[in-house]
Write a protein that holds these residues in place. Structure first.
Motif, PDB file in Angstrom:
ATOM      1  N   ILE A   1       0.833  -1.202   0.000  1.00 13.37           N
ATOM      2  CA  ILE A   1       0.000   0.000   0.000  1.00 13.37           C
ATOM      3  C   ILE A   1       0.869   1.255   0.000  1.00 13.37           C
ATOM      4  O   ILE A   1       0.615   2.203  -0.741  1.00 13.37           O
ATOM      5  CB  ILE A   1      -0.952  -0.009   1.217  1.00 13.37           C
ATOM      6  CG1 ILE A   1      -2.008  -1.091   0.999  1.00 13.37           C
ATOM      7  CG2 ILE A   1      -1.600   1.355   1.415  1.00 13.37           C
ATOM      8  CD1 ILE A   1      -3.106  -1.078   2.010  1.00 13.37           C
ATOM      9  N   ASN A   2       1.911   1.253   0.820  1.00 13.59           N
ATOM     10  CA  ASN A   2       2.782   2.429   0.871  1.00 13.59           C
ATOM     11  C   ASN A   2       3.463   2.684  -0.469  1.00 13.59           C
ATOM     12  O   ASN A   2       3.649   3.837  -0.864  1.00 13.59           O
ATOM     13  CB  ASN A   2       3.825   2.274   1.986  1.00 13.59           C
ATOM     14  CG  ASN A   2       3.199   2.467   3.365  1.00 13.59           C
ATOM     15  OD1 ASN A   2       2.074   2.948   3.484  1.00 13.59           O
ATOM     16  ND2 ASN A   2       3.926   2.077   4.398  1.00 13.59           N
TER      17      ASN A   2
ATOM     18  N   ALA B   1      -9.952  10.305   4.217  1.00 20.12           N
ATOM     19  CA  ALA B   1      -9.460   9.655   2.996  1.00 20.12           C
ATOM     20  C   ALA B   1     -10.395   9.901   1.817  1.00 20.12           C
ATOM     21  O   ALA B   1     -10.034   9.648   0.676  1.00 20.12           O
ATOM     22  CB  ALA B   1      -9.302   8.156   3.236  1.00 20.12           C
TER      23      ALA B   1
ATOM     24  N   ASP C   1      -6.236   0.077   5.214  1.00 24.24           N
ATOM     25  CA  ASP C   1      -5.193  -0.801   5.734  1.00 24.24           C
ATOM     26  C   ASP C   1      -5.584  -1.260   7.127  1.00 24.24           C
ATOM     27  O   ASP C   1      -5.544  -0.485   8.070  1.00 24.24           O
ATOM     28  CB  ASP C   1      -3.850  -0.058   5.737  1.00 24.24           C
ATOM     29  CG  ASP C   1      -2.665  -1.005   5.902  1.00 24.24           C
ATOM     30  OD1 ASP C   1      -2.881  -2.234   5.959  1.00 24.24           O
ATOM     31  OD2 ASP C   1      -1.523  -0.501   5.959  1.00 24.24           O
TER      32      ASP C   1
ATOM     33  N   ALA D   1       0.793   4.200  -2.706  1.00 26.63           N
ATOM     34  CA  ALA D   1       0.440   5.571  -2.305  1.00 26.63           C
ATOM     35  C   ALA D   1       1.627   6.529  -2.431  1.00 26.63           C
ATOM     36  O   ALA D   1       1.494   7.714  -2.122  1.00 26.63           O
ATOM     37  CB  ALA D   1      -0.087   5.562  -0.868  1.00 26.63           C
TER      38      ALA D   1
ATOM     39  N   LEU E   1      -6.272   8.350  -5.491  1.00 25.04           N
ATOM     40  CA  LEU E   1      -6.522   7.329  -4.480  1.00 25.04           C
ATOM     41  C   LEU E   1      -6.691   7.938  -3.094  1.00 25.04           C
ATOM     42  O   LEU E   1      -6.193   9.029  -2.802  1.00 25.04           O
ATOM     43  CB  LEU E   1      -5.425   6.265  -4.504  1.00 25.04           C
ATOM     44  CG  LEU E   1      -3.977   6.655  -4.255  1.00 25.04           C
ATOM     45  CD1 LEU E   1      -3.675   6.615  -2.764  1.00 25.04           C
ATOM     46  CD2 LEU E   1      -3.055   5.699  -4.992  1.00 25.04           C
TER      47      LEU E   1
ATOM     48  N   LEU F   1      -6.402   6.869   1.099  1.00 31.31           N
ATOM     49  CA  LEU F   1      -5.749   5.881   1.961  1.00 31.31           C
ATOM     50  C   LEU F   1      -6.158   6.072   3.409  1.00 31.31           C
ATOM     51  O   LEU F   1      -6.006   7.151   3.973  1.00 31.31           O
ATOM     52  CB  LEU F   1      -4.225   6.016   1.822  1.00 31.31           C
ATOM     53  CG  LEU F   1      -3.363   5.255   2.832  1.00 31.31           C
ATOM     54  CD1 LEU F   1      -3.608   3.761   2.770  1.00 31.31           C
ATOM     55  CD2 LEU F   1      -1.887   5.560   2.601  1.00 31.31           C
TER      56      LEU F   1
ATOM     57  N   THR G   1       3.000   5.529 -10.566  1.00 30.07           N
ATOM     58  CA  THR G   1       2.983   6.140  -9.228  1.00 30.07           C
ATOM     59  C   THR G   1       4.280   6.863  -8.872  1.00 30.07           C
ATOM     60  O   THR G   1       4.300   7.649  -7.937  1.00 30.07           O
ATOM     61  CB  THR G   1       2.725   5.090  -8.125  1.00 30.07           C
ATOM     62  OG1 THR G   1       3.644   4.019  -8.292  1.00 30.07           O
ATOM     63  CG2 THR G   1       1.302   4.575  -8.172  1.00 30.07           C
TER      64      THR G   1
ATOM     65  N   THR H   1      -1.396  10.495  -9.287  1.00 26.45           N
ATOM     66  CA  THR H   1      -1.905   9.256  -8.685  1.00 26.45           C
ATOM     67  C   THR H   1      -2.363   9.468  -7.237  1.00 26.45           C
ATOM     68  O   THR H   1      -3.336   8.888  -6.810  1.00 26.45           O
ATOM     69  CB  THR H   1      -0.870   8.110  -8.745  1.00 26.45           C
ATOM     70  OG1 THR H   1       0.333   8.510  -8.092  1.00 26.45           O
ATOM     71  CG2 THR H   1      -0.586   7.733 -10.177  1.00 26.45           C
ATOM     72  N   ARG H   2      -1.682  10.341  -6.519  1.00 24.84           N
ATOM     73  CA  ARG H   2      -2.084  10.456  -5.101  1.00 24.84           C
ATOM     74  C   ARG H   2      -3.457  11.120  -4.974  1.00 24.84           C
ATOM     75  O   ARG H   2      -4.146  10.937  -3.982  1.00 24.84           O
ATOM     76  CB  ARG H   2      -1.030  11.180  -4.277  1.00 24.84           C
ATOM     77  CG  ARG H   2      -1.005  12.655  -4.444  1.00 24.84           C
ATOM     78  CD  ARG H   2      -0.356  13.283  -3.228  1.00 24.84           C
ATOM     79  NE  ARG H   2      -0.853  14.642  -3.079  1.00 24.84           N
ATOM     80  CZ  ARG H   2      -0.551  15.432  -2.082  1.00 24.84           C
ATOM     81  NH1 ARG H   2       0.217  15.013  -1.135  1.00 24.84           N
ATOM     82  NH2 ARG H   2      -1.036  16.643  -2.039  1.00 24.84           N
TER      83      ARG H   2
END
Ligand SMILES: Nc1ncnc2c1ncn2[C@@H]1O[C@H](COP(=O)(O)OP(=O)(O)O)[C@@H](O)[C@H]1O
Ligand SMILES: [Mg+2]
Length: 316
Positions: free
Chosen positions: A50-51, A150, A161, A54, A82, A84, A71, A78-79
Motif C-alpha cells: 500500500i505504501n 481519505a 489498511d 500511495a 486514491l 488511503l 505512481t 496518482t495520489r
C-alpha cells in the motif's frame, strides 16, 4: 484518469529493507468497482504494498500504475486518484473533525467545499461532534474520521489498511457497511486484513500474501466452492471403541459416542449418514463446511512460523 485503465496495475513489484524482502515479485491487476481483500499474517508485506502504491515508499523494482498513471513518475496525479486510510490511527488532536476535513482538502489540493465536509461528517456519524476537539472523540469516532479524511477528494480507488484491527465488533460491522456503500457507488476498494471473516464478508476477490509473495488470487466464491469440504459430526446412542469401518479415511472418535468423519462431496455425506445410522439413530447430527479460514490455514501450513505470528496478531 486514463479511459479503460485498471484502477491498479502492479507489475513485478519488489521492496527490500536491507536484508528483508518485504514484497517479492508481486503482480496484481485490480478490476474496476471490485472489493479486493489482501489477506495475510502480520509482517506479510501488506502495508508495504500500500505504501508503495500511495507513493509513501519507493519500490526497489517493478512498476505500479493507478488508472494508467505511474505512481513514481506521475506521483501528483496518482495520489489524488486514491484515498488511503492508514493502519495507524494518526489524528490532529487540536483540530475539530470539521477543521481536519477542511485541512485535508487543502492538502489534497481540492477546492474548499464545506458542503462536502458536512456531508462526510453526517455520513460517518460525526455531525454531533463536528466542533469538538478530536482528542475528545472515542476510538471508533477517530477511526471514522480517518475514513472520512481519505474521502474528501472523492477518490475512485480507496485503500483501507487493517480498518478494523483493534476495533470492537459493533464498529467493525459499521465499517463493513461503509465499504459496501462505497463499492455500490462505484468506488474500487482494496482492504488489507488478517481477519479471515472480514475478507469472507466483504471481498469479491481475495489475494493471500505470505512472506511478501502473493500465494493466490481468486474470486471469493470460487475459492470457497473449489475447496468445499467439511465434516459430519454424529452423536450416537451407543459407545464405540474404534471408528466404524467403511467410513472415509480420517474418521475419528471425538469421544466414545461421537464420530467425526470428513467429507468432500454430497455423496460422501450420504454414505457417512448411512453407515452411522446402522449403529443406531443418532441423537445429534451436524454437517460442517469449509470456511475461508480452513483454506487459509492450509495455504500457510508450509510456513509454520508465519502462521504463529498470524495467531499472535489475532489475539487482541
Ligand atoms: N520501514 C521499514 N524498515 C524495515 N523493515 C520494514 C519496514 N517496513 C516494513 N518492514 C518489514 O517488512 C515486512 C513487511 O511489513 P508490512 O508490510 O508492515 O507487513 P504487514 O502490513 O503485512 O503486517 C516485515 O518484515 C516488516 O518488519
Ligand atoms: Mg500492515
Amino acid at each position: 484518469m486514463k479511459a479503460g485503465a485498471a484502477p491498479l496495475l502492479i507489475e513485478r513489484l519488489s521492496k527490500r529493507f536491507g536484508d528483508i524482502e518485504a514484497v517479492a515479485d508481486v503482480d496484481l491487476r485490480i478490476r474496476q468497482g471490485e472489493v479486493f481483500a489482501l489477506l495475510g499474517p502480520n509482517g506479510a508485506g501488506k502495508t508495504t504494498i500500500i505504501n508503495c502504491v500511495a507513493g509513501l515508499s519507493r519500490p526497489t523494482s517493478g512498476s505500479i500504475q493507478v488508472f494508467g498513471h505511474d505512481t513514481v513518475r506521475d506521483f501528483r496525479v496518482t495520489r489524488r486518484l486514491l484515498g488511503l486510510v492508514p493502519q495507524e490511527i494518526v489524528f490532529d488532536p487540536f483540530f475539530t473533525p470539521r477543521e481536519s476535513l477542511r485541512i485535508q482538502m487543502g492538502l489534497m489540493g481540492v477546492k474548499p467545499d464545506l458542503g462536502r465536509v458536512d456531508e462526510l461528517l453526517r455520513m460517518f456519524a460525526l455531525w454531533s461532534r463536528r466542533d469538538s476537539a478530536t482528542r475528545s472523540l472515542s476510538g471508533g469516532m477517530k477511526r471514522r474520521l480517518l475514513v472520512a479524511k481519505a474521502l474528501v477528494h472523492r477518490p475512485r480507488l480507496l485503500f483501507l489498511d487493517e480498518p478494523t484491527a483493534g476495533v470492537d465488533v459493533e464498529l467493525r460491522k459499521d465499517l463493513w457497511e461503509v465499504v459496501r456503500r462505497l463499492a455500490a457507488e462505484g468506488t474500487t476498494v482494496i482492504l488489507t486484513t488478517h481477519y479471515i471473516e472480514e475478507a469472507e464478508a466483504m471481498a469479491d476477490r481475495v489475494g493471500i500474501i505470505n512472506h511478501g509473495r502473493l500465494v493466490l488470487v481468486e474470486e471469493r466464491d470460487s475459492l470457497l466452492s473449489r475447496n468445499r469440504r467439511g465434516q459430519v459430526r454424529a452423536v450416537l446412542p451407543v459407545a464405540l471403541s474404534a471408528p466404524p469401518a467403511h467410513l472415509p479415511p480420517g474418521t475419528r472418535l471425538e469421544s466414545e459416542n461421537v464420530i467425526v468423519a470428513p467429507w468432500a462431496t454430497a455423496r460422501d455425506i450420504e454414505e457417512i449418514l448411512r453407515v452411522v445410522r446402522q449403529l443406531g439413530e443418532p441423537e445429534e447430527i451436524s454437517i460442517q463446511q469449509t470456511r475461508l479460514e480452513d483454506i487459509y490455514v492450509d495455504l500457510l501450513k508450509a510456513a509454520p512460523d508465519s502462521l504463529g505470528r498470524h495467531r499472535e496478531g489475532e489475539s487482541e
